[in-house]
Design a protein around this motif. Structure first.
Motif, PDB file in Angstrom:
ATOM      1  N   ARG A  15      20.527  18.453  -9.278  1.00 34.01           N
ATOM      2  CA  ARG A  15      18.916  18.189  -9.271  1.00 34.01           C
ATOM      3  C   ARG A  15      18.541  16.873  -8.460  1.00 34.01           C
ATOM      4  O   ARG A  15      17.139  16.739  -8.436  1.00 34.01           O
ATOM      5  CB  ARG A  15      18.318  17.823 -10.758  1.00 34.01           C
ATOM      6  N   GLY A  16      19.337  16.300  -7.929  1.00 35.95           N
ATOM      7  CA  GLY A  16      19.253  15.099  -6.793  1.00 35.95           C
ATOM      8  C   GLY A  16      19.515  13.854  -7.208  1.00 35.95           C
ATOM      9  O   GLY A  16      20.409  13.855  -8.149  1.00 35.95           O
ATOM     10  N   THR A  17      18.749  12.804  -6.962  1.00 38.17           N
ATOM     11  CA  THR A  17      19.055  11.601  -7.203  1.00 38.17           C
ATOM     12  C   THR A  17      18.503  10.990  -8.554  1.00 38.17           C
ATOM     13  O   THR A  17      16.924  11.177  -8.393  1.00 38.17           O
ATOM     14  CB  THR A  17      18.886  10.512  -6.053  1.00 38.17           C
ATOM     15  N   SER A  18      18.868  10.315  -9.390  1.00 30.81           N
ATOM     16  CA  SER A  18      18.295   9.681 -10.712  1.00 30.81           C
ATOM     17  C   SER A  18      18.842   8.306 -10.688  1.00 30.81           C
ATOM     18  O   SER A  18      19.845   7.903 -10.206  1.00 30.81           O
ATOM     19  CB  SER A  18      18.696  10.480 -11.914  1.00 30.81           C
ATOM     20  N   PHE A  19      17.814   7.575 -11.267  1.00 26.73           N
ATOM     21  CA  PHE A  19      18.271   6.089 -11.723  1.00 26.73           C
ATOM     22  C   PHE A  19      18.018   5.874 -13.096  1.00 26.73           C
ATOM     23  O   PHE A  19      17.205   6.447 -13.870  1.00 26.73           O
ATOM     24  CB  PHE A  19      17.204   5.201 -10.924  1.00 26.73           C
ATOM     25  N   LEU A  20      18.921   4.880 -13.684  1.00 25.73           N
ATOM     26  CA  LEU A  20      19.056   4.619 -15.029  1.00 25.73           C
ATOM     27  C   LEU A  20      17.969   3.505 -15.292  1.00 25.73           C
ATOM     28  O   LEU A  20      17.991   2.357 -14.434  1.00 25.73           O
ATOM     29  CB  LEU A  20      20.327   4.064 -15.348  1.00 25.73           C
ATOM     30  N   VAL A  21      16.926   3.743 -16.028  1.00 27.19           N
ATOM     31  CA  VAL A  21      15.752   3.077 -16.398  1.00 27.19           C
ATOM     32  C   VAL A  21      15.570   2.909 -17.689  1.00 27.19           C
ATOM     33  O   VAL A  21      15.838   3.945 -18.451  1.00 27.19           O
ATOM     34  CB  VAL A  21      14.566   3.401 -15.388  1.00 27.19           C
ATOM     35  N   SER A  22      14.528   2.193 -17.945  1.00 30.49           N
ATOM     36  CA  SER A  22      13.904   2.052 -19.358  1.00 30.49           C
ATOM     37  C   SER A  22      12.515   2.349 -19.279  1.00 30.49           C
ATOM     38  O   SER A  22      11.884   2.294 -18.395  1.00 30.49           O
ATOM     39  CB  SER A  22      14.248   0.645 -20.125  1.00 30.49           C
ATOM     40  N   ARG A  23      11.877   2.495 -20.382  1.00 25.80           N
ATOM     41  CA  ARG A  23      10.432   3.021 -20.679  1.00 25.80           C
ATOM     42  C   ARG A  23       9.696   1.811 -21.536  1.00 25.80           C
ATOM     43  O   ARG A  23      10.156   1.634 -22.400  1.00 25.80           O
ATOM     44  CB  ARG A  23      10.179   4.410 -20.837  1.00 25.80           C
ATOM     45  N   ASP A  24       8.225   1.345 -20.650  1.00 26.81           N
ATOM     46  CA  ASP A  24       7.701   0.520 -21.770  1.00 26.81           C
ATOM     47  C   ASP A  24       7.092   1.347 -22.834  1.00 26.81           C
ATOM     48  O   ASP A  24       6.800   2.351 -22.354  1.00 26.81           O
ATOM     49  CB  ASP A  24       7.000  -0.627 -21.033  1.00 26.81           C
ATOM     50  N   GLN A  25       6.279   0.531 -23.555  1.00 26.90           N
ATOM     51  CA  GLN A  25       5.358   1.062 -24.499  1.00 26.90           C
ATOM     52  C   GLN A  25       4.202   1.871 -23.978  1.00 26.90           C
ATOM     53  O   GLN A  25       3.516   2.769 -24.384  1.00 26.90           O
ATOM     54  CB  GLN A  25       4.784   0.073 -25.452  1.00 26.90           C
ATOM     55  N   ARG A  26       3.721   1.518 -22.687  1.00 30.35           N
ATOM     56  CA  ARG A  26       2.636   2.090 -21.926  1.00 30.35           C
ATOM     57  C   ARG A  26       3.133   3.381 -21.225  1.00 30.35           C
ATOM     58  O   ARG A  26       2.450   4.066 -20.313  1.00 30.35           O
ATOM     59  CB  ARG A  26       1.969   0.974 -21.168  1.00 30.35           C
TER      60      ARG A  26
END
Length: 127
Positions: A15-26
């Motif tokens: 599916r391509g390149t992905s990065f491990l990230v978090s998401r904020d409340q917004r």
């Protein structure tokens, strides 16, 4: 105020390149970040966190890049890793900590909001 450090893991698949990230409340994305542990380097702090609090086998991680980025006006070391074996179990461990792999194409705002200068290969992902 304790010095901060950030980290992410790159996942390349069909599916391509992905990065491990978090998401904020917004709904905005951000790199996984934490305070540098006392008597540890920034890199050691990230690895300790991933091993002991997230629960992954950090011996499989390979450092892809390290940069100094300006995030919210603060200079922060950001470590970017490759991971050799990301399976469902590993993804569930990340999910428990509010982390997920997100395609680079959805992270334009994150890459643009992190000032990394002109020499980082990560800048290519913001295009």
């Amino acid at each position: 105020m304790k010095k901060q450090v950030a980290g992410t893991i790159i996942k390349n698949d069909s599916r391509g390149t992905s990065f491990l990230v978090s998401r904020d409340q917004r709904g905005g994305y951000y790199f996984y970040h934490l305070a540098v542990r006392e008597n540890q380097s920034p890199l050691a702090s990230v690895l300790w966190e991933l091993r002991h609090n997230v629960g992954i086998d950090v011996d499989q991680l390979r450092l892809y890049d390290s940069i100094i980025a300006e995030i919210s006006g603060e200079k922060v070391a950001v470590f970017v890793f490759d991971h050799l074996a990301i399976d469902e179990r590993v993804e569930q461990l990340f999910e428990k900590r509010g982390l997920a792999f997100v395609p680079a194409s959805q992270l334009h705002h994150l890459f643009e909001s992190v000032n990394v200068g002109q020499t980082s290969p990560m800048e290519d992902f913001s295009k």
